[in-house]
Design an enzyme around this catalytic site. Structure first.
Site: not given
Lengths: 307, 307, 307
Positions: A54-55, A83, A104, A132
Site C-alpha cells: 500500500r505505502t 544485506k 521502509r 510513519h
C-alpha cells in the site's frame, strides 16, 4: 525551505512548512494536468526492507504522476545482495542513482541513521512501530480537505490507542492546531499511553476525555478516526466479548452521528468498519487513500525543490 | 559500429569501440540534460536469474535517465513461470517486448547462449563467477575520468586476486593500454592465477610485481583497486591473523600514499576500506558507482544505435 | 463503447467490439510511433496474485509503449501486506492510484468479484484454470493478421483439449465467425469436453471432427494451434508411448502441411514443437507474442477511452 530536507519524524516540519505542502497538494488536486511533468528526469528510489504494498504504491504512483520515474525493491528477498553492506553504504549507492529516496525498514531508527549518509532527500516510509510520517501527512491533508480547517474540531480516536502508532502521531500533530478536542475511545487495556497524555495533552492543557464506548460519544464528533482492535490485545475473553461491538462502526451507530461527520481509517481494515457504510457520504477512508498520494506528490516536489 | 551488437565478454569490444563508449559517457556526464530523451519509447528488459540489486539499479537508472523504460524480474522467484522453458525461448519472448536486454544468470555461459537467439542487443550483467563486463567498463571509465588517461599508470590490485573475477577482467582490460605497471598485493594463497600471469602479463611482457603487504607499495601507486579478502579462503588461521590487517585500508596506510592516488572498489565493501577514509578526496568508490551508471547509459545508447 | 468497461470473460465483447480492438491494434502495428504518447500520464496497476512473468511483461510493455506507466506486484510475496484485507478493498485502494488494473489470481471468479468494486476498468489477466481473455484476443488477432480474416478457415487444435483453457476459449471465440471447421486432434483421454461440443459446436451446427493423430489431418489445416500434452494426464503408459510422438510437430510432419499453414502456440512450449521448425515461415508463435502485446495496447487504449 524544504528543498534538500529529510522527513523522518512527523514533527520534523513546522506548521508553516506543513501548510506549504498542503497548499501545493491542493493545487495538484485541482489541476493535476499542470503537474504531470514537474519531476521529468527525476528518479525516486523505494527501498522497502519490509513489504508494504500500500505505502509503496502510494509513493510510486505519486512520483509517476509527477512525470518522474522509480527504481527500488519491494521486500527483503530481492535486496539480499545488499544485506552484506551497511545501510550507510546502501544509501550512498542508491543516492548515486536517484534524486530522492523513500525507505521502509523494520528497525526503528534505520531511516534516521540512513539520512545521515544520504546525498539526496530521504523520506521515512515507516520504521517498525516507530514513525510513519507520510501517514500523518495523509491524515492531516484529509482532515483539511474534508473540513476546510485543522482547527476547532472534535476528533474521536477509536480502537487500539495503546499500540497504534498512527493515532499517537495524529494526536501529536493535531495538538499543534487551535481548539482541538480529543475523545479517546478504547477499552481500558488499550488506552492512550500515559506519556502521550502527560507530554502532549496535559502539558498543552488540551481538552480530552477517555471513554469505553463509541455509541456514547459519536454524536459529538466532527472527525472519527477508526483503527482496529485485535482480540489478542485484550486481557481476558469476557472483556473482549463485552466490548468488541463497541469498536465496530455500522449503520446503527452511524445514525447517532452528525450529518457532517468525517470517518477516517488508515487502512487496511478488517471488520471494524462495516462495508455497508462505504457508500455513506461520511465515509472518507477511500478518499483518504487518494489524499495520501496527493500529499506525497507535494512532499516529493517540495523536497526536490522543483516547486 | 556497436549498433545491434551484444556485450558478453569485456574483451568483445576493440580499444576504439571502448573509446567511443567512454567518449559518449563523458558527454553525458557533462551535459546530462541533453540526453534525457535519447531513448524515448525504448524498453530495457532486466532478466535477473540471481538477485543483484546494485547492478540492476545501475542498469535501470541508466535506461530511465535516457528517457527509456524498464520491464523485468529481480530474482528467480518471480520468473518461476518461465523456468519451464529454454533460455532461448525466454530470450525470444522478452526480445519481442523489449529493445535491449540485460541478463544476469548464475550459470556461466548462459548470456552467451541467450545472445545466439536474441532478436535485440543483449548485455551480460554477470554470469556466475565468469564475466561481468559492465563492471570492467565501469572500472575503465572511472580510471579515465579520475586520471585523464588509461595509459602510463601504476595500478595496485589488492586483496583476493585468485578468485576475484573483477580483478582478472581489469588486468586483461588494462593490459591493452600502454605503459601499465601492475602491483599485485595479496596473501600467497590468493595470488593471481598462473594462467593470467602466463597468458596476459608474461605474454605481453608487462611490468608487474607480486607482494604480500599493501603498506610496502602504497607509495608507488596511481590507482589502488581494493577487493575483499574472505577469512575462509586462507589455508590456516595463523596466516589470516598475521596478514589480515595488510588488506585493510585505513588512515595510517593512506598517509604513505601519493596525494593523487585514486582508490577504487567494486563494492559492496565489508571492512577492507575503513569508513574514516570515505571523505578523503582520494576515495573514488562512490563516484565509481555514478560512473557505472553513466557508462551503462553510453553502452545502451551505442547498442541501440541512437547515438 | 468500450470506455470504462471491464474484460473478465473472452465473450464479454461483441464481434463488433472485438473488431474495433483489432482494427486499432492493426493501426498500432503499422504506425507504432503515432501511439507512443497516447497514454501519457496514465497508470496501469498489475496485481499478480500468482506469478506469470510472460503475461505481466506483455501488459507492462503494452502500457509503456503507449507512454503510460506501471505499478504493481508480481507474486503473492510482495503483496502479503494486502492479504489481510478483502479483494474489494484492495481493488478500491489500487483504483485510487491507477487508471486501469490487470489482475491475475489463482481463484476462479476473483477478477469478476473485484470488478464489482473497481473504480477503474479491470482486466482479467487469468483466473486459475478459468478464463484468460487477453490470450484469446491474442490468438484472434494473430489469426486475423496472418490469414487476413477470421472466417472460412480450417483450424486444427492439437494436444490436451480436455484441460486446456486456451483451446476452449478459442473454440468459443472462433465459433462466432463464419464457415469455421474445427479438427480436434488429441488422445481419447484428452478430448474436448462434452459440454463444449454440446453447447458450442453441436448447438451452432459447426463442422468438426475428432482425430487421434496430427499426421492424418495436417494437410487440411489453415491454422494449427499446438498445446502441450502432459504425460501425467494419460491413463496408462502404453497409450502415452503409442501416441506421444503424434503430438510433436517436427520437420517430417510439417512436410505434409500446406505451404500457407500458420502454426500458433500460447507458449511456453516444452518439446511439442521442435526447435528445428522455428525458422520455418509457417511458425507464427513468436510473432504471436508480439501480437499479444499489440492487442493489449489496443485493449488498454479502448478501455481508457483515449482512442
Amino acid at each position: 525551505m524544504l528543498k534538500g530536507r529529510h522527513l523522518i519524524d512527523p514533527q520534523d516540519f513546522t506548521i508553516e512548512e506543513l501548510e506549504s505542502i498542503f497548499s501545493l497538494a491542493e493545487k495538484i488536486i485541482n489541476n493535476q494536468e499542470d503537474f504531470t511533468h514537474l519531476c521529468d528526469g527525476k528518479i525516486l528510489g523505494t527501498l522497502f526492507y519490509e513489504p508494504s504494498t500500500r505505502t509503496r504504491f502510494s509513493f510510486e504512483a505519486a512520483m509517476l504522476r509527477l512525470g518522474g520515474k522509480v527504481i527500488g525493491f519491494s521486500e527483503p528477498g530481492s535486496s539480499s545482495v545488499m544485506k552484506g553492506e551497511s545501510i550507510a553504504d546502501t544509501i550512498k549507492t542508491v543516492g548515486a542513482y536517484t534524486d530522492i529516496i523513500a525507505i521502509r525498514h523494520p528497525k526503528e531508527g534505520a531511516p534516521k541513521y540512513g539520512s545521515l549518509y544520504s546525498p539526496v532527500p530521504l523520506i521515512n516510509a515507516g520504521d517498525g512501530g516507530h514513525q510513519h510520517p507520510t501517514q500523518t501527512l495523509t491524515d492531516l491533508l484529509t482532515i483539511k480537505q474534508v473540513k476546510g480547517t485543522l482547527s476547532n474540531l472534535t476528533i474521536g480516536l477509536c480502537g487500539d490507542l495503546k499500540f497504534g502508532r498512527t493515532v499517537h502521531s495524529l494526536i501529536k500533530a493535531m495538538s499543534r492546531y487551535e481548539n482541538i478536542k480529543f475523545i479517546l475511545i478504547s477499552p481500558k487495556e488499550l488506552q492512550t499511553p500515559k506519556y502521550i497524555k502527560a507530554e502532549i495533552l496535559d502539558k498543552k492543557s488540551l481538552d480530552y476525555v477517555e471513554v469505553e464506548r463509541l455509541e456514547e460519544v459519536i454524536d459529538q464528533l466532527d472527525i472519527l478516526y477508526m483503527t482496529r482492535v485485535q482480540k489478542e490485545r485484550f486481557f481476558n475473553e469476557a472483556d473482549y466479548i463485552r466490548l468488541k461491538d463497541s469498536y465496530i462502526l455500522d449503520k446503527a451507530k452511524l445514525k447517532l452521528a452528525k450529518p457532517d461527520l468525517s470517518i477516517l481509517h488508515p487502512l487496511p481494515r478488517v471488520n471494524e468498519i462495516s462495508m455497508e457504510i462505504d457508500e455513506d457520504p461520511r465515509a472518507c477512508y477511500f478518499n483518504q487513500v487518494k489524499y495520501g498520494m496527493f500529499v506525497r506528490m507535494a512532499l516529493i516536489a517540495k523536497l526536490l525543490g522543483v516547486k
